[in-house]
Design an enzyme around this catalytic site. Structure first.
Site, short mmCIF file in Angstrom:
data_model
loop_
_atom_site.label_atom_id
_atom_site.label_comp_id
_atom_site.label_asym_id
_atom_site.label_seq_id
_atom_site.Cartn_x
_atom_site.Cartn_y
_atom_site.Cartn_z
N GLY A 1 -8.11 5.07 0.52
CA GLY A 1 -7.97 5.44 1.92
C GLY A 1 -6.89 4.66 2.65
O GLY A 1 -6.13 5.23 3.43
N TYR B 1 -11.31 -7.76 7.86
CA TYR B 1 -10.38 -8.86 7.65
C TYR B 1 -10.48 -9.89 8.78
O TYR B 1 -10.61 -9.54 9.94
CB TYR B 1 -8.92 -8.38 7.64
CG TYR B 1 -8.51 -7.54 6.45
CD1 TYR B 1 -9.37 -7.34 5.38
CD2 TYR B 1 -7.25 -6.97 6.40
CE1 TYR B 1 -8.98 -6.57 4.29
CE2 TYR B 1 -6.84 -6.20 5.31
CZ TYR B 1 -7.71 -6.00 4.26
OH TYR B 1 -7.30 -5.24 3.21
N GLN C 1 -14.01 10.65 14.02
CA GLN C 1 -14.06 12.11 13.99
C GLN C 1 -13.00 12.71 14.92
O GLN C 1 -12.27 13.62 14.54
CB GLN C 1 -15.47 12.56 14.42
CG GLN C 1 -15.73 14.04 14.25
CD GLN C 1 -17.11 14.42 14.78
OE1 GLN C 1 -17.73 13.66 15.53
NE2 GLN C 1 -17.60 15.58 14.39
N SER D 1 -3.82 6.06 4.91
CA SER D 1 -3.91 5.77 6.32
C SER D 1 -2.65 5.08 6.84
O SER D 1 -2.03 5.52 7.82
CB SER D 1 -5.16 4.91 6.56
OG SER D 1 -5.08 4.28 7.79
N HIS E 1 -19.78 11.21 6.95
CA HIS E 1 -21.01 11.58 7.64
C HIS E 1 -22.16 10.58 7.50
O HIS E 1 -23.03 10.55 8.37
CB HIS E 1 -21.42 12.99 7.23
CG HIS E 1 -20.43 14.03 7.67
ND1 HIS E 1 -19.61 14.69 6.79
CD2 HIS E 1 -20.09 14.47 8.91
CE1 HIS E 1 -18.81 15.51 7.47
NE2 HIS E 1 -19.08 15.39 8.76
N ARG F 1 0.80 -1.23 0.00
CA ARG F 1 0.00 0.00 0.00
C ARG F 1 0.83 1.27 0.00
O ARG F 1 0.51 2.22 -0.70
CB ARG F 1 -0.87 0.04 1.27
CG ARG F 1 -1.75 -1.17 1.47
CD ARG F 1 -3.12 -0.90 1.01
NE ARG F 1 -4.10 -1.82 1.57
CZ ARG F 1 -5.27 -2.06 0.98
NH1 ARG F 1 -5.59 -1.44 -0.14
NH2 ARG F 1 -6.13 -2.88 1.53
N HIS G 1 -9.56 14.64 13.30
CA HIS G 1 -9.56 16.10 13.37
C HIS G 1 -8.26 16.68 13.93
O HIS G 1 -8.07 17.88 13.91
CB HIS G 1 -10.79 16.61 14.13
CG HIS G 1 -12.03 16.60 13.27
ND1 HIS G 1 -12.33 15.55 12.45
CD2 HIS G 1 -13.03 17.50 13.08
CE1 HIS G 1 -13.47 15.80 11.80
NE2 HIS G 1 -13.90 16.98 12.17
N LEU H 1 -12.00 12.43 1.22
CA LEU H 1 -12.64 11.11 1.23
C LEU H 1 -13.04 10.68 2.64
O LEU H 1 -13.84 9.77 2.81
CB LEU H 1 -11.77 10.08 0.52
CG LEU H 1 -10.49 9.54 1.12
CD1 LEU H 1 -10.77 8.43 2.11
CD2 LEU H 1 -9.59 9.01 0.02
N TYR H 2 -12.49 11.35 3.65
CA TYR H 2 -12.79 10.96 5.03
C TYR H 2 -14.05 11.63 5.58
O TYR H 2 -14.37 11.50 6.76
CB TYR H 2 -11.62 11.29 5.96
CG TYR H 2 -11.20 10.17 6.89
CD1 TYR H 2 -12.09 9.67 7.85
CD2 TYR H 2 -9.94 9.61 6.83
CE1 TYR H 2 -11.71 8.65 8.70
CE2 TYR H 2 -9.55 8.58 7.68
CZ TYR H 2 -10.44 8.11 8.61
OH TYR H 2 -10.06 7.10 9.46
#
Ligand code: HEM
Ligand SMILES: *[C@@H]1O[C@H](CO)[C@@H](O)[C@H](O)[C@H]1NC(C)=O
Ligand SMILES: *[C@@H]1O[C@H](CO)[C@@H](O)[C@H](O)[C@H]1NC(C)=O
Ligand SMILES: *[C@@H]1O[C@H](CO)[C@@H](O)[C@H](O)[C@H]1NC(C)=O
Ligand SMILES: *[C@@H]1O[C@H](CO)[C@@H](O)[C@H](O)[C@H]1NC(C)=O
Ligand SMILES: *[C@@H]1O[C@H](CO)[C@@H](O)[C@H](O)[C@H]1NC(C)=O
Length: 596
Positions: free
Chosen positions: A510, A340, A188, A514, A372, A106, A192, A368-369
């Protein structure tokens, strides 16, 4: 004569169509496009493994490389045959090899050091060194391209409000993987710290200059704020006791500004690292838990090292909490999200033998995060039902209910499914509209260009994207061509993977962002990853044994059950998708909440 006409016609067309020869994105396989005069381009294929005018011909070496399994195939393998995985998970060596594969497969998808940003579609020192920008994996569409998305499609994109109404309009669809809102608020709260757009400058800028897991949401993003929040004794943060439990101090007491509306009384204006965390009780709950964890770790360090001064204690605690956060995010949070059966492992040593850069800058990941759709229509705490109006900025909820009841309530309430479309709560529709508008301001390239960049097959039609006819039919009049569908709405209408919250694109874009963000952290580098960095063996083992469960149990009286999945999720009746409109989230609540 005819020939001359044709030539003249052709010549008159070239300057408009090829106004910017890179607009058509001719270079493939991560080749860099550079204009060459006004009507020509060159692809730089250096080290892409391909050559030719458009970097499309594979080099011999590239042809020899073993084919990676298609992402959906890899996903299928990792999420099926539970029995086999249960055995594999017990064999440390095999588990390590697979984890190395997950990480190294990745992380190369993310450019490091970073390259572009909203202003710079070419490499520049300004883009590299100015940390106020979010960086970009793909350059912005050039301003003089014929259409907003390059050369394909209409001159104007659909009205963003209409797009949200048609594609994302709400009917609560519970997540088939059992994700709860304990997970949603963790997401969230955690994100943030690095997604902190600087709206004074615009959506392409951030005030979170750490660009990663620096825990600025606990300690403040500036030294001045950090000092206001610190007790300057034993390394601890300031706190107050309410009903015999530790809570953050008030704004009045410490002077660290927070965003609260006027109706919130002084006694309930808690001050924490992130200015906006008074917004949602779920955020204040996590802020309180991490505050307690910091002070708990300080106590342990102080016992180990009575000779330590406040500063050393504080700094070491912070590094331990960064490690705990990464550990919990990989082994509990990403583990849940991935579905997984393979048990993920946080172990920086797994990367010590590969080329890996210990740095990260935040990119399109923010867009993309915006998950909501995870949020329900109403929130349930104990026996009380809260609408958005009552939940957000409620002046009394955290200490009134106590952290234990919040943890239990949020653990028992199911979250919504993110992909599949039409699952944004009405109250948050305007946020989705904004995300679309901002993506246009920032001149994002289309979904399919992103898919190609992440080695995914571009979608050939609307139905190919949604996997169903109804939302596909709504997309058709809005976009006319599958190649110009915008990234954000596409992520939310994409066909979800079976029994998963997301579709392919969300996960395949993502996950690299990540993992790079987590493993690229300073503390994961060979120089830092050793017991002495964390105050010795005791501190090192605090972070190496961290889990969501222990975080909650160590800091919340009564040690409530905490998880990112509704407990005993499989015992719910199968959800019939055709009946979804009638399902009230309350029905999916376990009886348990009433016991609290
Ligand atoms: C009750 C819960 C929530 C409310 C009321 C809420 C509301 C908002 C609002 C008003 C914004 C700013 C929009 C803008 O300026 O464009 C925002 C941004 C954002 N939200 Fe939420 N949200 C909630 C929960 C969540 C959750 C569960 C996630 C999951 C990850 C999330 C992810 C984000 C992200 C990534 C941003 C962008 C932050 C930034 O760029 O500074 N939100 N949200
Ligand atoms: C390169 O791409 C351009 C534009 O997409 C296309 O017209 C051209 O045929 C391609 N050339 C080669 C050699 O692949
Ligand atoms: C970064 O770029 C922005 C926009 O051009 C500018 O306002 C800001 O001052 C720059 N920051 C630094 C540290 O130069
Ligand atoms: C805050 O929550 C309480 C229940 O704990 C509710 O009765 C009240 O209406 C809420 N306050 C606001 C301003 O919505
Ligand atoms: C919370 O705000 C409401 C008005 O919005 C007010 O009536 C109430 O007294 C406040 N609650 C507390 C505990 O201060
Ligand atoms: C699901 O709903 C459809 C349409 O209402 C119905 O035909 C089907 O029998 C239902 N399936 C189950 C398992 O209830």
């Amino acid at each position: 004569m005819q020939l001359v006409l044709v030539l003249l016609l052709a010549a008159s067309l070239i300057p408009t169509y090829l106004a910017q020869p890179c607009c058509s994105i001719p270079c493939q396989n991560r080749g860099a496009c550079a204009g060459n005069g006004f009507d020509n381009y060159e692809c730089d294929c250096t080290r892409t493994g391909y050559y030719g005018r458009n970097c499309t011909t594979p080099e011999f070496i590239t042809q020899l490389k073993p084919l990676k399994p298609a992402p959906n195939t890899a996903h299928y393998i990792l999420t099926h045959s539970k029995g086999v995985w249960n055995v594999i998970n017990l064999i440390p060596f095999v588990r390590q090899v697979i984890m190395v594969y997950v990480l190294t497969g990745r992380s190369p998808l993310i450019d490091s050091p970073p390259t572009y940003n909203v202003e710079y579609g070419y490499k520049s020192w300004e883009a590299y060194s100015n940390l106020s920008y979010y960086t970009r994996i793909l350059p912005p569409v050039a301003r003089d391209c014929p259409t907003p998305i390059g050369v394909v499609g209409k001159i104007a994109l659909p009205d963003s409000k209409t797009a949200v109404e048609k594609l994302l309009r709400k009917r609560f669809i519970p997540d088939p993987q059992g994700t709860n809102i304990m997970f949603a608020f963790f997401a969230q709260h955690f994100t943030h710290q690095f997604f902190k757009s600087d709206m004074k400058k615009g959506p392409a800028f951030t005030v979170a200059k750490g660009h990663g897991v620096d825990l600025s949401h606990i300690y403040g993003d500036k030294l001045e704020r950090q000092h206001k929040l610190r007790l300057f004794k034993d390394g601890k943060l300031k706190y107050q006791m309410v009903n015999g439990e530790m809570y953050p101090p008030t704004v009045k007491e410490v002077g660290a500004e927070m965003h609260y509306p006027p109706h919130v009384p002084e006694a309930h204006r808690f001050a924490v690292g992130h200015e906006a965390f008074g917004l949602v009780p779920g955020l204040m709950m996590y802020a309180t838990i991490w505050l307690r964890e910091h002070n708990r770790v300080c106590d342990i360090l102080q016992q180990e090292h009575p000779e330590w001064d406040d500063e050393l204690s504080f700094q070491t605690s912070r590094l331990i909490l960064i490690g705990e956060t990464i550990k919990i995010v990989i082994e509990d949070y990403v583990q849940h999200l991935s579905g997984y059966h393979f048990k993920l492992k946080f172990d920086p040593e797994l990367l010590f033998n590969s080329r890996f850069q210990y740095q990260n800058r935040i990119v399109e990941f923010n867009t993309l995060y915006h998950w909501h759709p995870l949020l329900p229509d109403t929130f349930l705490i104990g026996e009380e039902v809260y609408s958005y109006g009552q939940f957000v900025f409620n002046n009394s909820s955290a200490p009134e209910h106590g952290i234990k009841r919040l943890v239990s309530s949020f653990t028992n309430q199911i979250a919504g499914r993110v992909a599949g479309g039409r699952n944004i709560p009405l109250a948050l529709g305007p946020v989705a509209t904004e995300v679309i508008d901002y993506s246009r301001d920032m001149r994002y390239q289309s979904l399919n260009v992103y898919r190609k960049r992440f080695e995914l097959r571009p979608y050939s039609s609307f139905e190919d994207l949604t996997g169903e006819p109804e939302i596909a039919a709504e997309l058709e009049p809005l976009y006319a061509d599958a190649d110009i569908v915008e990234l954000y709405p596409a992520l939310l209408v994409e066909k979800p993977r079976p029994t998963a919250p997301f579709g392919e694109t969300m996960v395949e874009l993502g996950a690299p962002y990540s993992l790079k963000g987590l493993m690229g952290n300073l503390i994961c580098s060979p120089l830092y990853w050793k017991p002495s960095t964390f105050g010795g063996v005791v501190g090192f083992s605090i972070l190496n044994t961290a889990s969501l469960e222990s975080l909650i149990c160590n800091n919340v009286k009564g040690c409530p059950i905490a998880s990112f999945e509704v407990p005993d999720f499989t015992s719910y009746p199968a959800i019939n998708v055709s009946d979804i409109e009638d399902i009230n989230p309350t029905v999916l609540l376990k009886e348990k909440t009433s016991e609290l």
